[in-house]
Design a protein around this motif. Structure first.
Motif, PDB file in Angstrom:
ATOM      1  N   LYS A   1      -3.868   0.150  -2.399  1.00 30.60           N
ATOM      2  CA  LYS A   1      -3.702  -0.886  -1.388  1.00 30.60           C
ATOM      3  C   LYS A   1      -4.158  -2.185  -2.028  1.00 30.60           C
ATOM      4  O   LYS A   1      -5.328  -2.324  -2.400  1.00 30.60           O
ATOM      5  CB  LYS A   1      -4.507  -0.598  -0.124  1.00 30.60           C
ATOM      6  CG  LYS A   1      -4.294  -1.651   0.970  1.00 30.60           C
ATOM      7  CD  LYS A   1      -5.003  -1.260   2.268  1.00 30.60           C
ATOM      8  CE  LYS A   1      -4.728  -2.279   3.369  1.00 30.60           C
ATOM      9  NZ  LYS A   1      -5.379  -1.895   4.658  1.00 30.60           N
TER      10      LYS A   1
ATOM     11  N   ASP B   1      -4.441   9.840  -7.955  1.00 32.27           N
ATOM     12  CA  ASP B   1      -5.378   8.735  -7.749  1.00 32.27           C
ATOM     13  C   ASP B   1      -5.494   7.830  -8.976  1.00 32.27           C
ATOM     14  O   ASP B   1      -6.438   7.054  -9.095  1.00 32.27           O
ATOM     15  CB  ASP B   1      -6.763   9.270  -7.360  1.00 32.27           C
ATOM     16  CG  ASP B   1      -7.323  10.226  -8.406  1.00 32.27           C
ATOM     17  OD1 ASP B   1      -6.648  10.423  -9.442  1.00 32.27           O
ATOM     18  OD2 ASP B   1      -8.424  10.764  -8.184  1.00 32.27           O
TER      19      ASP B   1
ATOM     20  N   GLU C   1       0.826  -1.204   0.000  1.00 29.25           N
ATOM     21  CA  GLU C   1       0.000   0.000   0.000  1.00 29.25           C
ATOM     22  C   GLU C   1       0.858   1.250   0.000  1.00 29.25           C
ATOM     23  O   GLU C   1       2.024   1.239   0.405  1.00 29.25           O
ATOM     24  CB  GLU C   1      -0.921   0.011   1.219  1.00 29.25           C
ATOM     25  CG  GLU C   1      -0.204  -0.018   2.539  1.00 29.25           C
ATOM     26  CD  GLU C   1      -1.170  -0.099   3.727  1.00 29.25           C
ATOM     27  OE1 GLU C   1      -2.108   0.748   3.769  1.00 29.25           O
ATOM     28  OE2 GLU C   1      -0.999  -0.990   4.574  1.00 29.25           O
ATOM     29  N   CYS C   2       0.253   2.331  -0.466  1.00 32.30           N
ATOM     30  CA  CYS C   2       0.914   3.626  -0.452  1.00 32.30           C
ATOM     31  C   CYS C   2      -0.141   4.723  -0.421  1.00 32.30           C
ATOM     32  O   CYS C   2      -1.126   4.660  -1.169  1.00 32.30           O
ATOM     33  CB  CYS C   2       1.826   3.792  -1.661  1.00 32.30           C
ATOM     34  SG  CYS C   2       3.250   4.854  -1.323  1.00 32.30           S
ATOM     35  N   ASN C   3       0.066   5.702   0.453  1.00 33.78           N
ATOM     36  CA  ASN C   3      -0.826   6.844   0.558  1.00 33.78           C
ATOM     37  C   ASN C   3      -0.033   8.128   0.364  1.00 33.78           C
ATOM     38  O   ASN C   3       1.097   8.246   0.856  1.00 33.78           O
ATOM     39  CB  ASN C   3      -1.522   6.877   1.927  1.00 33.78           C
ATOM     40  CG  ASN C   3      -2.468   5.699   2.098  1.00 33.78           C
ATOM     41  OD1 ASN C   3      -3.253   5.396   1.202  1.00 33.78           O
ATOM     42  ND2 ASN C   3      -2.378   5.029   3.236  1.00 33.78           N
ATOM     43  N   LYS C   4      -0.631   9.054  -0.352  1.00 33.92           N
ATOM     44  CA  LYS C   4       0.009  10.330  -0.651  1.00 33.92           C
ATOM     45  C   LYS C   4       1.375  10.083  -1.301  1.00 33.92           C
ATOM     46  O   LYS C   4       1.462   9.402  -2.307  1.00 33.92           O
ATOM     47  CB  LYS C   4       0.097  11.176   0.616  1.00 33.92           C
ATOM     48  CG  LYS C   4      -1.283  11.521   1.193  1.00 33.92           C
ATOM     49  CD  LYS C   4      -1.189  12.395   2.406  1.00 33.92           C
ATOM     50  CE  LYS C   4      -2.568  12.731   2.947  1.00 33.92           C
ATOM     51  NZ  LYS C   4      -2.523  13.563   4.154  1.00 33.92           N
TER      52      LYS C   4
ATOM     53  N   GLN D   1      -1.959   6.029  -5.579  1.00 35.54           N
ATOM     54  CA  GLN D   1      -2.556   5.686  -4.290  1.00 35.54           C
ATOM     55  C   GLN D   1      -3.191   4.301  -4.422  1.00 35.54           C
ATOM     56  O   GLN D   1      -4.066   4.099  -5.257  1.00 35.54           O
ATOM     57  CB  GLN D   1      -3.616   6.712  -3.902  1.00 35.54           C
ATOM     58  CG  GLN D   1      -3.124   8.162  -3.974  1.00 35.54           C
ATOM     59  CD  GLN D   1      -2.049   8.448  -2.951  1.00 35.54           C
ATOM     60  OE1 GLN D   1      -2.316   8.487  -1.762  1.00 35.54           O
ATOM     61  NE2 GLN D   1      -0.823   8.656  -3.416  1.00 35.54           N
TER      62      GLN D   1
END
Length: 284
Positions: A181, A175, A145-148, A179
């Protein structure tokens, strides 16, 4: 007494010198020009065997793996290890066949007759091969996962990624794939380029039939050495970040990887030595 013998000087019937037979001679050495086609044939067969089962060279055509690999680098790929049942592990740089039109629209370079022949024997990469090179981030059972802008996480563990291209963030703050998961199914891999903002990898192919995953069966092998140009020579080890506590233990898979690689190297050395004795070396 045979008719090829005569009495000795004393007439005592003891054998003397023989007549009618030429003294034995060794086989005359074969002409170099007669041996040359045989030597070339042996070299070609060995080159094809090495390319097919042991080691193959690939040229890097894009910047998606900078700065680990730059455009024009030639890497040597270990193709023997998968024959022993070992699967790619996290952190390895692998070459794999295009899973599902990842390279659609990419131009195919034209090759002349000589280049086609050199590709066939392994001295040049084939223009028809649709292969990619990326780093394995997740294996079967992993959650990636990765956010921002990051950090990138595997099974909840944040990765310290010194191999990421300078100035890039581990993830892209968009997006359209930046972003995510995902849960990696068994028998598949999640791969990403080291030049994160310039790599159309698993993140940006989640709409394909494998949801951006790479089937293990499509893996050609692991890139182990940058062989050319000489100034770029280096090995491609697994970064320490993938040894962090908390990541799923894959020690058994790693053990399977080490032994076959040793066997591959041990097998290549005598073949190369024999070829250097017997004729011109041909490698890819």
């Amino acid at each position: 007494m045979t008719d090829e013998q005569h009495n000795g000087p004393d007439g005592d019937g003891t054998p003397g010198r023989t007549r009618g037979r030429k003294p034995p001679r060794g086989d005359a050495p074969r002409s170099f020009w007669k041996e040359l086609p045989i030597l070339i044939g042996i070299a070609l067969v060995l080159a094809l065997l090495i390319k097919t089962f042991l080691v193959q060279a690939f040229s890097i055509p894009s910047a998606s793996m900078q700065n680990t690999l730059t455009i024009g680098d030639r890497v040597l790929v270990d193709k023997l290890t998968p024959w022993f049942g070992s699967e790619p592990d996290r952190g390895e740089v692998i070459v794999f066949h295009d899973p599902d039109q990842w390279l659609a629209g990419e131009p195919t370079p034209d090759q002349n007759g000589l280049q086609t022949f050199l590709s066939w024997i392994g001295l040049m990469p084939s223009a028809d091969e649709k292969d990619l090179i990326k780093r394995v981030i997740g294996v079967g059972g992993d959650t990636v996962e990765c956010n921002k802008t990051g950090p990138l996480k595997v099974n909840g563990v944040a990765l310290d990624e010194p191999y990421v291209y300078a100035g890039n963030t581990p993830c892209s703050a968009d997006d359209q794939g930046g972003q995510f998961k995902v849960k990696v199914p068994d028998g598949f891999l999640w791969v990403m380029g080291d030049h994160r903002q310039n790599s159309a990898d698993s993140r940006y192919n989640q709409a394909d039939k494998y949801s951006g995953m790479v089937p293990v069966k499509e893996v050609v092998g692991r890139a182990v050495v940058v062989a050319w140009p000489i100034g770029h020579w280096s090995t491609l080890p697994v970064p320490d970040t993938f040894d962090q506590p908390g990541l799923k233990d894959r020690a058994a898979a790693a053990a399977l990887t080490v032994a076959p690689q040793g066997l591959a190297l041990a097998g290549v050395v005598p073949v190369v030595w024999w070829r250097r004795r017997k004729g011109p070396a041909v490698t890819r």
